[in-house]
Design a protein around this motif. Structure first.
Motif, PDB file in Angstrom:
ATOM      1  N   ALA A 109       0.832  -1.207   0.000  1.00 54.57           N
ATOM      2  CA  ALA A 109       0.000   0.000   0.000  1.00 54.57           C
ATOM      3  C   ALA A 109       0.863   1.252   0.000  1.00 54.57           C
ATOM      4  CB  ALA A 109      -0.928  -0.008   1.209  1.00 54.57           C
ATOM      5  N   ASN A 110       1.949   1.236   0.772  1.00 56.99           N
ATOM      6  CA  ASN A 110       2.845   2.404   0.825  1.00 56.99           C
ATOM      7  C   ASN A 110       3.627   2.572  -0.471  1.00 56.99           C
ATOM      8  OD1 ASN A 110       2.082   3.141   3.427  1.00 56.99           O
ATOM      9  ND2 ASN A 110       3.662   1.892   4.393  1.00 56.99           N
ATOM     10  N   TYR A 113       1.310   4.105  -2.888  1.00 58.52           N
ATOM     11  CA  TYR A 113       1.153   5.523  -2.554  1.00 58.52           C
ATOM     12  C   TYR A 113       2.376   6.327  -3.005  1.00 58.52           C
ATOM     13  CZ  TYR A 113      -0.049   9.754  -0.049  1.00 58.52           C
ATOM     14  OH  TYR A 113      -0.350  11.053   0.254  1.00 58.52           O
ATOM     15  N   GLY A 128      -3.458   0.297   5.990  1.00 56.52           N
ATOM     16  CA  GLY A 128      -3.194  -0.460   4.768  1.00 56.52           C
ATOM     17  C   GLY A 128      -3.035  -1.943   5.062  1.00 56.52           C
ATOM     18  N   ALA A 177      -3.866   3.887   0.229  1.00 57.24           N
ATOM     19  CA  ALA A 177      -3.388   2.822   1.103  1.00 57.24           C
ATOM     20  C   ALA A 177      -4.512   1.856   1.469  1.00 57.24           C
ATOM     21  CB  ALA A 177      -2.768   3.415   2.368  1.00 57.24           C
TER      22      ALA A 177
END
Length: 251
Positions: A109-110, A113, A128, A177
């Motif tokens: 998720a990061n 992002y 996330g 996220a």
């Protein structure tokens, strides 16, 4: 699946990864929010996510934001979600695989992002990774119906739908996220659940006092389970109230 019948000590012994993650969340929150003068401020600013700093080589910021939180309700929600929805998956997947999924979906998720998010924004939180767990449950609801009964499937579906809606309604939410954590969990689910069967899972989680697994025992204990929800909600409310009062009085 989502009702906790264990004592506190039994919970710690049975679900070591979930317990450790909750402990880390709470300790880091108190350290960074309450005891910044004891190095918490440095830990916070060194670990919080920021795409510009990642671009300059601080790749740990793809991992460390998973364990940092912006406020009491933020850490309480994520920790309580872990408490409710983590144990079944830790027992089902095994401790190593569960930790890999939790961290992997949070990191994924990061990373997404990093490519799609605002490079000026700061971001943090375990949401996330938590939505990654929801993604696995979503896959069970849609595909592996043998691993989840209809009541739990309805419950987790409602929670996921509400969570996604609130993601787009609430301000200051990392939409990317949340959504890509959910997607990552659903994509990992076929691999992580490939060797899990209903029989193997429930053989590990049935009560020691039971002669064997009774597939209808949830119906027999419906009143007990409803009462448990009252105790769980009350305990969670008291926990939040405690931290809030301490925050007001001392900090």
């Amino acid at each position: 699946m989502f009702i906790r019948n264990e004592s506190f000590g039994e919970f710690l012994r049975k679900y070591k990864v979930v317990s450790a993650l909750i402990f880390i969340n709470l300790v880091l929150y108190m350290w960074t929010d309450w005891f910044g003068f004891l190095g918490g401020d440095e830990i916070y600013w060194l670990g919080i996510g920021n795409n510009v700093y990642v671009a300059f080589g601080e790749y740990w910021r793809l991992v460390t934001p998973i364990f940092l939180h912006a406020g009491l309700m933020h850490v309480a929600f994520n920790s309580f979600s872990l408490f409710l929805f983590g144990p079944a998956l830790e027992r089902m997947l095994g401790r190593g695989t569960f930790l890999m999924v939790y961290l992997g979906t949070g990191i994924f998720a990061n990373v997404v992002y990093y490519f799609l998010g605002d490079p000026r924004a700061w971001h943090l939180g375990a949401s996330g990774a938590v939505y990654g767990l929801f993604g696995i449950y979503l896959y069970m609801v849609l595909v592996r119906k043998d691993l989840i009964n209809s009541q739990n499937a309805q419950l987790i579906t409602v929670i996921i739908v509400i969570g996604v809606i609130m993601t787009f309604i609430n301000p200051n939410i990392n939409i990317i996220a949340h959504i890509f954590g959910l997607i990552a969990g659903a994509l990992l689910a076929p691999l992580t659940l490939s060797k899990v069967t209903r029989e193997s899972y429930y053989q590990n989680v049935h009560d020691q006092d039971d002669v064997g697994f009774d597939p209808d025992r949830w119906k027999k204990r419906e009143r007990f389970r409803q009462a448990k929800w009252v105790y769980i909600a009350g305990g969670f409310g008291l926990m939040v109230l405690f931290f809030y009062v301490v925050d007001l009085i001392f900090f």
